[in-house]
Design a protein around this motif. Structure first.
Motif, short mmCIF file in Angstrom:
data_model
loop_
_atom_site.label_atom_id
_atom_site.label_comp_id
_atom_site.label_asym_id
_atom_site.label_seq_id
_atom_site.Cartn_x
_atom_site.Cartn_y
_atom_site.Cartn_z
N ALA A 88 0.83 -1.20 0.00
CA ALA A 88 0.00 0.00 0.00
C ALA A 88 0.87 1.25 0.00
O ALA A 88 0.58 2.23 -0.70
CB ALA A 88 -0.94 -0.01 1.20
N SER A 89 1.96 1.23 0.75
CA SER A 89 2.86 2.39 0.80
C SER A 89 3.51 2.65 -0.55
O SER A 89 3.66 3.81 -0.97
CB SER A 89 3.95 2.17 1.84
OG SER A 89 3.40 2.13 3.12
N MET A 90 3.91 1.58 -1.26
CA MET A 90 4.52 1.75 -2.58
C MET A 90 3.51 2.34 -3.56
O MET A 90 3.84 3.22 -4.35
CB MET A 90 5.04 0.42 -3.10
CG MET A 90 6.28 -0.08 -2.39
SD MET A 90 6.73 -1.77 -2.85
CE MET A 90 6.89 -1.66 -4.61
N LEU A 91 2.27 1.85 -3.49
CA LEU A 91 1.24 2.36 -4.38
C LEU A 91 0.95 3.83 -4.07
O LEU A 91 0.78 4.64 -4.98
CB LEU A 91 -0.02 1.51 -4.24
CG LEU A 91 -1.10 1.67 -5.29
CD1 LEU A 91 -0.56 1.49 -6.69
CD2 LEU A 91 -2.22 0.67 -5.04
N LYS A 92 0.95 4.17 -2.80
CA LYS A 92 0.76 5.58 -2.40
C LYS A 92 1.89 6.43 -2.95
O LYS A 92 1.65 7.52 -3.50
CB LYS A 92 0.71 5.69 -0.88
CG LYS A 92 0.63 7.12 -0.39
CD LYS A 92 0.67 7.19 1.13
CE LYS A 92 0.71 8.63 1.62
NZ LYS A 92 0.67 8.71 3.09
N GLN A 93 3.12 5.97 -2.84
CA GLN A 93 4.27 6.74 -3.34
C GLN A 93 4.18 6.94 -4.85
O GLN A 93 4.44 8.04 -5.34
CB GLN A 93 5.58 6.04 -2.99
CG GLN A 93 5.93 6.13 -1.54
CD GLN A 93 7.14 5.28 -1.18
OE1 GLN A 93 7.60 4.44 -1.96
NE2 GLN A 93 7.66 5.49 0.02
N ARG A 94 3.81 5.89 -5.57
CA ARG A 94 3.66 6.03 -7.03
C ARG A 94 2.56 7.03 -7.36
O ARG A 94 2.70 7.84 -8.26
CB ARG A 94 3.34 4.68 -7.66
CG ARG A 94 4.53 3.76 -7.74
CD ARG A 94 4.16 2.49 -8.46
NE ARG A 94 5.32 1.62 -8.59
CZ ARG A 94 5.48 0.77 -9.58
NH1 ARG A 94 4.56 0.65 -10.51
NH2 ARG A 94 6.55 0.01 -9.63
N PHE A 95 1.46 6.95 -6.63
CA PHE A 95 0.36 7.88 -6.86
C PHE A 95 0.77 9.31 -6.56
O PHE A 95 0.51 10.22 -7.33
CB PHE A 95 -0.85 7.49 -6.00
CG PHE A 95 -1.98 8.48 -6.09
CD1 PHE A 95 -2.79 8.53 -7.20
CD2 PHE A 95 -2.22 9.37 -5.06
CE1 PHE A 95 -3.83 9.45 -7.29
CE2 PHE A 95 -3.25 10.29 -5.13
CZ PHE A 95 -4.05 10.32 -6.25
N MET A 96 1.45 9.52 -5.44
CA MET A 96 1.86 10.86 -5.04
C MET A 96 2.88 11.44 -6.03
O MET A 96 2.91 12.64 -6.26
CB MET A 96 2.44 10.86 -3.63
CG MET A 96 1.44 10.45 -2.56
SD MET A 96 0.00 11.51 -2.43
CE MET A 96 0.75 12.99 -1.79
N ALA A 97 3.70 10.59 -6.61
CA ALA A 97 4.70 11.05 -7.57
C ALA A 97 4.07 11.56 -8.86
O ALA A 97 4.59 12.45 -9.51
CB ALA A 97 5.69 9.94 -7.88
N THR A 98 2.91 10.99 -9.22
CA THR A 98 2.27 11.39 -10.46
C THR A 98 1.03 12.23 -10.24
O THR A 98 0.43 12.69 -11.19
CB THR A 98 1.84 10.15 -11.29
OG1 THR A 98 0.93 9.38 -10.53
CG2 THR A 98 3.03 9.33 -11.70
N GLY A 99 0.64 12.43 -8.99
CA GLY A 99 -0.61 13.15 -8.74
C GLY A 99 -1.76 12.32 -9.26
O GLY A 99 -1.77 11.11 -9.11
N SER A 100 -2.71 12.92 -9.92
CA SER A 100 -3.84 12.16 -10.45
C SER A 100 -3.87 12.19 -11.96
O SER A 100 -4.90 12.02 -12.57
CB SER A 100 -5.15 12.70 -9.89
OG SER A 100 -5.32 14.03 -10.32
N ASN A 101 -2.71 12.43 -12.57
CA ASN A 101 -2.65 12.48 -14.03
C ASN A 101 -2.13 11.15 -14.57
O ASN A 101 -0.95 10.87 -14.48
CB ASN A 101 -1.73 13.61 -14.50
CG ASN A 101 -2.25 14.95 -14.11
OD1 ASN A 101 -3.44 15.16 -14.08
ND2 ASN A 101 -1.36 15.87 -13.80
N PRO A 102 -3.00 10.31 -15.12
CA PRO A 102 -2.53 9.06 -15.68
C PRO A 102 -1.64 9.34 -16.88
O PRO A 102 -1.74 10.40 -17.51
CB PRO A 102 -3.80 8.33 -16.08
CG PRO A 102 -4.88 9.33 -16.06
CD PRO A 102 -4.42 10.49 -15.25
N PRO A 103 -0.75 8.40 -17.21
CA PRO A 103 0.13 8.63 -18.35
C PRO A 103 -0.66 8.72 -19.64
O PRO A 103 -1.74 8.12 -19.77
CB PRO A 103 1.05 7.40 -18.34
CG PRO A 103 0.32 6.38 -17.55
CD PRO A 103 -0.55 7.12 -16.58
N SER A 104 -0.11 9.43 -20.60
CA SER A 104 -0.77 9.56 -21.90
C SER A 104 -0.63 8.24 -22.66
O SER A 104 0.21 7.40 -22.35
CB SER A 104 -0.14 10.69 -22.71
OG SER A 104 1.17 10.32 -23.11
#
Length: 106
Positions: free
Chosen positions: A68-84
């Motif tokens: 869960a912590s890793m997923l949170k870190q990945r999310f926080m690194a990208t904000g809520s903008n999914p990749p194009s």
């Protein structure tokens, strides 16, 4: 608040959005139509969900043990903008090239 749960371990993230308690539809986990900003907030929540699902699938494809912590870190690194779509395609090409050079695909 967003709660990410992986293998019964939780990580919380503030989405920096608030509504009145009575405008929250617990069953659907979305803002009810009583709130004038329901459409915008629900669209934002859909983007957040999509981004988290993308990161989860990406970690699975990479064979990484996800917490869960890793997923949170990945999310926080990208904000809520999914990749194009182009970014996803470029990554797929690079991954396929790497696998081809390793003899794992042809």
């Amino acid at each position: 608040m967003l709660r990410i749960i992986v293998n019964n371990k939780a990580a919380d993230v503030s989405l920096k959005t608030s509504i009145l308690h009575e405008h929250w539809d617990k069953q659907n986990r979305r803002v009810s139509d009583m709130n004038p900003e329901a459409h915008d907030i629900n669209t934002y929540l859909n983007k957040v969900s999509s981004t988290l699902q993308h990161h989860y699938r990406q970690a699975q494809m990479e064979g990484k043990h996800l917490t869960a912590s890793m997923l949170k870190q990945r999310f926080m690194a990208t904000g809520s903008n999914p990749p194009s779509l182009l970014e996803i395609f470029d990554k797929q090409v690079k991954d396929a090239d790497r696998l081809a050079h390793a003899g794992q695909i042809s």
